[in-house]
Write a protein that holds these residues in place. Structure first.
Motif, short mmCIF file in Angstrom:
data_model
loop_
_atom_site.label_atom_id
_atom_site.label_comp_id
_atom_site.label_asym_id
_atom_site.label_seq_id
_atom_site.Cartn_x
_atom_site.Cartn_y
_atom_site.Cartn_z
N ALA A 14 0.82 -1.21 0.00
CA ALA A 14 0.00 0.00 0.00
C ALA A 14 0.86 1.26 0.00
O ALA A 14 0.57 2.22 -0.73
N TYR A 15 1.91 1.27 0.80
CA TYR A 15 2.75 2.47 0.87
C TYR A 15 3.67 2.62 -0.34
O TYR A 15 4.10 3.73 -0.65
N ARG A 16 3.93 1.52 -1.07
CA ARG A 16 4.63 1.65 -2.35
C ARG A 16 3.78 2.45 -3.33
O ARG A 16 4.29 3.27 -4.09
N VAL A 17 2.47 2.20 -3.31
CA VAL A 17 1.56 2.95 -4.19
C VAL A 17 1.59 4.43 -3.80
O VAL A 17 1.70 5.30 -4.68
N GLU A 18 1.51 4.73 -2.51
CA GLU A 18 1.56 6.14 -2.11
C GLU A 18 2.89 6.77 -2.51
O GLU A 18 2.93 7.91 -2.99
N ALA A 19 3.99 6.04 -2.34
CA ALA A 19 5.30 6.57 -2.73
C ALA A 19 5.33 6.92 -4.21
O ALA A 19 5.88 7.96 -4.61
N GLU A 20 4.70 6.08 -5.03
CA GLU A 20 4.63 6.37 -6.47
C GLU A 20 3.78 7.61 -6.74
O GLU A 20 4.14 8.45 -7.56
N ILE A 21 2.66 7.72 -6.03
CA ILE A 21 1.76 8.86 -6.23
C ILE A 21 2.46 10.17 -5.87
O ILE A 21 2.36 11.15 -6.61
N ILE A 22 3.15 10.19 -4.73
CA ILE A 22 3.75 11.45 -4.27
C ILE A 22 5.17 11.64 -4.78
O ILE A 22 5.77 12.70 -4.58
N GLY A 23 5.73 10.61 -5.42
CA GLY A 23 7.08 10.74 -5.97
C GLY A 23 8.17 10.77 -4.92
O GLY A 23 9.21 11.38 -5.12
N ASP A 24 7.94 10.08 -3.80
CA ASP A 24 8.92 10.06 -2.72
C ASP A 24 8.75 8.78 -1.92
O ASP A 24 7.64 8.48 -1.47
N ASP A 25 9.83 8.03 -1.74
CA ASP A 25 9.71 6.76 -1.02
C ASP A 25 10.19 6.84 0.43
O ASP A 25 10.43 5.82 1.07
N ARG A 26 10.26 8.04 0.98
CA ARG A 26 10.71 8.19 2.37
C ARG A 26 9.56 8.11 3.38
O ARG A 26 9.67 8.62 4.48
N ILE A 27 8.52 7.42 3.04
CA ILE A 27 7.37 7.24 3.93
C ILE A 27 7.77 6.17 4.96
O ILE A 27 8.05 5.03 4.58
N PRO A 28 7.81 6.48 6.25
CA PRO A 28 8.30 5.51 7.24
C PRO A 28 7.65 4.13 7.19
O PRO A 28 8.36 3.12 7.23
N PRO A 29 6.31 3.99 7.07
CA PRO A 29 5.73 2.64 7.06
C PRO A 29 6.20 1.78 5.88
O PRO A 29 6.14 0.56 5.94
N LEU A 30 6.68 2.42 4.82
CA LEU A 30 7.17 1.68 3.66
C LEU A 30 8.41 0.86 4.01
O LEU A 30 8.66 -0.19 3.44
N HIS A 31 9.17 1.33 4.98
CA HIS A 31 10.44 0.69 5.34
C HIS A 31 10.39 -0.03 6.69
O HIS A 31 11.40 -0.57 7.13
N GLU A 32 9.25 -0.03 7.34
CA GLU A 32 9.11 -0.64 8.65
C GLU A 32 9.23 -2.16 8.58
O GLU A 32 8.74 -2.79 7.64
N THR A 33 9.88 -2.75 9.57
CA THR A 33 9.98 -4.20 9.68
C THR A 33 8.79 -4.73 10.47
O THR A 33 8.07 -3.98 11.13
N SER A 34 8.61 -6.04 10.43
CA SER A 34 7.54 -6.66 11.23
C SER A 34 7.71 -6.35 12.70
O SER A 34 6.73 -6.08 13.41
N GLU A 35 8.95 -6.38 13.18
CA GLU A 35 9.21 -6.10 14.59
C GLU A 35 8.85 -4.65 14.94
O GLU A 35 8.26 -4.39 15.99
#
Length: 154
Positions: free
Chosen positions: A20-41
């Protein structure tokens, strides 16, 4: 679609979040969205309340998480699987949280350029309250909806 309470241990939740956050990153043109890189832990360490939306096959199609106080619910994340867009899942999840909020305010933030999310919140009666740049070049907008006792909006 069935909406029910889930935990951060829900099978498939971290995969849903990343998709889901990959889609938002594409829409806004920025992949620095924290949940995009969050681990399961890291996801499990968040003190959030969760709801999941399950399709007719029992697959997790969307989820919403929030933090709450006596006066406010802060929607921390809303995610819909890219293959389930445009089916009303995000709307249903937000409306369920609004119903649970009662008379409390509901706050949410999203990427400034995330037009689909902004349109959803505005159609549900949220009011734009401002914007911020938490990381240079990454802009978010803040919305608030007061007194969510009625969820008739939209």
């Amino acid at each position: 679609m069935r909406i029910s309470e889930i935990s951060a241990d829900q099978p498939g939740l971290i995969d849903l979040q990343h998709a889901a956050y990959r889609v938002e990153a594409e829409i806004i043109g920025d992949d620095r969205i924290p949940p995009l890189h969050e681990t399961s832990e890291e996801l499990r360490a968040q003190l959030l309340t969760w709801l999941g939306a399950f399709d007719d096959d029992g697959e997790l199609a969307g989820a919403v998480a929030w933090e709450e106080t006596a006066g406010e619910i802060d929607l921390n994340r809303l995610m819909v699987h890219p293959g389930a867009h445009r089916r009303g899942i995000g709307r249903a999840l937000v409306k369920e949280v609004m119903a649970r909020a009662g008379e409390r305010r509901v706050a949410v933030s999203t990427g400034r350029d995330n037009k689909p999310a902004r349109m959803l919140y505005e159609r549900l009666g949220f009011t734009l309250t401002g914007e911020a740049e938490p990381v240079p070049g990454l802009w978010v907008v803040h919305y608030l909806r007061s007194r969510c006792l009625s969820t008739d909006a939209g």
